[in-house]
Design an enzyme around this catalytic site. Structure first.
Site, short mmCIF file in Angstrom:
data_model
loop_
_atom_site.label_atom_id
_atom_site.label_comp_id
_atom_site.label_asym_id
_atom_site.label_seq_id
_atom_site.Cartn_x
_atom_site.Cartn_y
_atom_site.Cartn_z
N TYR A 274 5.07 -3.16 3.03
CA TYR A 274 4.03 -2.53 3.84
C TYR A 274 4.67 -1.53 4.79
O TYR A 274 5.23 -1.89 5.83
CB TYR A 274 3.24 -3.58 4.63
CG TYR A 274 2.40 -4.52 3.79
CD1 TYR A 274 2.15 -4.27 2.45
CD2 TYR A 274 1.85 -5.67 4.35
CE1 TYR A 274 1.38 -5.13 1.69
CE2 TYR A 274 1.08 -6.54 3.60
CZ TYR A 274 0.85 -6.26 2.27
OH TYR A 274 0.09 -7.12 1.52
N HIS B 287 5.21 -11.71 -4.42
CA HIS B 287 4.12 -10.75 -4.29
C HIS B 287 3.45 -10.45 -5.64
O HIS B 287 2.24 -10.18 -5.70
CB HIS B 287 4.66 -9.45 -3.68
CG HIS B 287 3.66 -8.67 -2.92
ND1 HIS B 287 4.01 -7.71 -2.01
CD2 HIS B 287 2.32 -8.66 -2.93
CE1 HIS B 287 2.93 -7.16 -1.48
NE2 HIS B 287 1.88 -7.72 -2.04
N SER C 92 -8.42 -7.93 1.33
CA SER C 92 -9.47 -6.90 1.18
C SER C 92 -10.86 -7.52 1.17
O SER C 92 -11.68 -7.22 0.28
CB SER C 92 -9.24 -6.07 -0.09
OG SER C 92 -8.05 -5.32 0.00
N PRO C 93 -11.18 -8.37 2.16
CA PRO C 93 -12.49 -9.05 2.15
C PRO C 93 -13.66 -8.12 2.41
O PRO C 93 -14.81 -8.50 2.13
CB PRO C 93 -12.34 -10.07 3.29
CG PRO C 93 -11.32 -9.47 4.21
CD PRO C 93 -10.35 -8.78 3.30
N GLY D 187 -13.73 -5.03 0.97
CA GLY D 187 -13.71 -4.03 -0.09
C GLY D 187 -13.11 -2.70 0.30
O GLY D 187 -13.61 -1.65 -0.10
N ARG D 188 -12.05 -2.74 1.10
CA ARG D 188 -11.39 -1.51 1.55
C ARG D 188 -12.37 -0.59 2.25
O ARG D 188 -12.38 0.61 2.03
CB ARG D 188 -10.68 -0.82 0.39
CG ARG D 188 -9.62 -1.71 -0.26
CD ARG D 188 -8.82 -1.00 -1.32
NE ARG D 188 -7.73 -1.86 -1.76
CZ ARG D 188 -7.83 -2.78 -2.74
NH1 ARG D 188 -8.97 -2.92 -3.38
NH2 ARG D 188 -6.80 -3.53 -3.06
#
Length: 332
Positions: free
Chosen positions: A56, A126, A205-206, A208-209
Site C-alpha cells: 500500500y 495477500h 471495499s464494503p 464498493g469503492r
C-alpha cells in the site's frame, strides 16, 4: 462499539475496522497528517482493527501507522494490527506472487520496521502463490507465529476449499475478501465456511469503492485513479447504469434516516457475527458515515427492502478487469 472476535481464539475488535490502503495514494493524494487524523478518529470511535499491507503505497501506509504510534505512546495497545505480503514483481517487472517462507519473513521484517513494532496481531498471505499448496503456505505463515513475529495468520482472496486445506496445516484466524452489496461472491460458500471453521471474514471495499455511498467518486476524477479508470464497473456504459440503479439505494438510506455508506456496512454486519467490514477513506467525515453503520439494527423487513433495490447480480461489469483478476481465486 460492538466487539467481534478475530478468529476462534483471537482478540476482540470493534465490529467495524479500518482499511489503511487509503493511507496510500491509490484513490487520490493524501498525506501523513490526514492519515493521523483518521487514527485519532479510530481511537475516539472504538475502531480497533487496522488493516494494511506492504504494497500500500510501497510502504507509505505502514510508515504512517509507524509515525503515529511513535508520536502517541501507548496507542499500540489500543489497536489490533494486520498486514500482508506476497505480491511482488518478477524479473520482467510483471506482477508475481511469492508464498515462500523466506519472502514472507523478509517482507514482514520490513513491515515491522516501518511500523516500529516487534510483532503484528495478524499476518496474511495477500494472494495465493500457485507454486505452493495451501498447506505449505499456511505452514510458512505459521512459522512466523512460532518466531513471535505475528500472533495469528490469515489468507486473502482465496476459495473455501483453499481455507479448508490450509486449516489442516495451521489455524487460520481470518480470511479477507472483497465483500459488499455490489460484490457478493463470498455468499457462495466463503462466508459459510468461515463461520463453520471459526474464521473471521474480513470484508474489504464494503462500500464498493465509493459506489455504495451518497457521494461516489466524480467522473472527472476517475482518469487520475488508474485502478478505477480500468475497472469495469467504473467504465461506460457500466458506470452510468450502476449510478442509475444506486439512486434507489441512496433514496432508501435517506428514507431510513441514515447514509448509504452506513447502510452498506450495516448490511455486512447482518451477514454473521464473524463478518468484520474494513472501510477505508481519506476523509474523517466519510469514514464517520461508515462507522455509523454499527449502530443500525436492521430488521428482516429492512433487509428485504435492501434486496429489492439491490438484488443479487444488480451491478453492471465485473469487479475486476482481466489484469486485476490475476491472483484472486475464483470458485463460483
Amino acid at each position: 462499539m460492538e466487539q467481534r472476535r478475530l478468529g476462534a481464539n483471537g482478540p476482540e475488535v470493534g465490529a467495524i475496522g479500518y482499511g489503511a490502503m487509503s493511507f496510500s495514494d491509490i484513490y487520490g493524494a493524501t498525506d501523513e497528517a490526514a492519515s493521523h487524523r483518521i487514527m485519532d478518529a479510530c481511537r475516539d470511535w472504538g475502531v480497533t482493527h487496522l488493516d494494511t499491507a506492504n504494497i500500500y503505497g510501497m510502504g507509505k501506509s505502514e510508515t504512517a501507522i509507524g509515525t503515529y504510534l511513535k508520536a502517541n505512546p501507548g496507542a499500540r495497545d489500543e489497536f489490533v494490527i494486520a498486514t500482508k505480503a506476497t505480491i511482488t514483481t518478477d524479473e520482467n517487472g510483471d506482477r508475481a506472487f511469492d508464498n515462500s517462507a523466506e519472502h514472507l519473513e523478509a517482507e514482514l521484517d520490513k513491515s515491522l520496521q516501518r511500523m516500529g513494532v516487534d510483532c503484528v496481531d495478524l499476518f496474511y498471505a495477500h494472494r495465493r502463490d500457485p507454486r505452493f499448496t495451501p498447506e505449505e503456505t499456511a505452514a510458512n505463515l505459521g512459522r512466523l507465529v512460532e518466531k513471535g513475529k505475528t500472533r495469528a495468520i490469515g489468507l486473502s482472496e482465496i476459495a473455501p476449499a483453499t481455507l479448508r486445506r490450509a486449516m489442516k496445516a495451521f489455524p487460520v484466524a481470518a480470511v479477507q475478501s472483497e465483500y459488499s452489496l455490489s460484490t457478493r461472491a463470498p455468499d457462495m460458500g466463503l462466508v459459510q465456511t468461515c463461520a463453520e471453521l471459526g474464521v473471521a471474514m474480513v470484508a474489504f471495499s464494503p462500500v464498493g469503492r465509493s459506489l455504495l455511498t451518497d457521494a461516489p467518486i466524480p467522473r472527472e476524477r476517475l482518469k487520475d485513479i488508474p485502478f478505477l479508470a480500468s475497472n469495469p464497473r467504473f467504465m461506460e456504459p457500466n458506470l452510468t447504469e450502476n449510478l442509475r440503479i444506486l439512486e434507489g439505494f441512496r433514496a432508501l438510506a435517506a428514507e431510513m434516516g441514515t447514509s448509504a455508506a452506513a447502510l452498506a456496512n450495516a448490511w455486512l454486519l447482518s451477514k454473521g457475527d464473524h463478518v468484520i467490514p474494513i472501510p477505508g477513506s481519506r476523509s474523517v467525515e466519510h469514514f464517520r458515515e461508515c462507522v455509523a453503520g454499527e449502530k443500525l439494527a436492521l430488521s428482516e423487513g429492512d433487509l428485504a427492502r435492501i434486496e429489492e433495490v439491490l438484488p443479487v447480480g444488480w451491478a453492471w461489469g465485473d469487479r475486476y478487469s482481466d489484469v486485476q483478476w490475476i491472483g484472486p481465486e475464483r470458485y463460483c
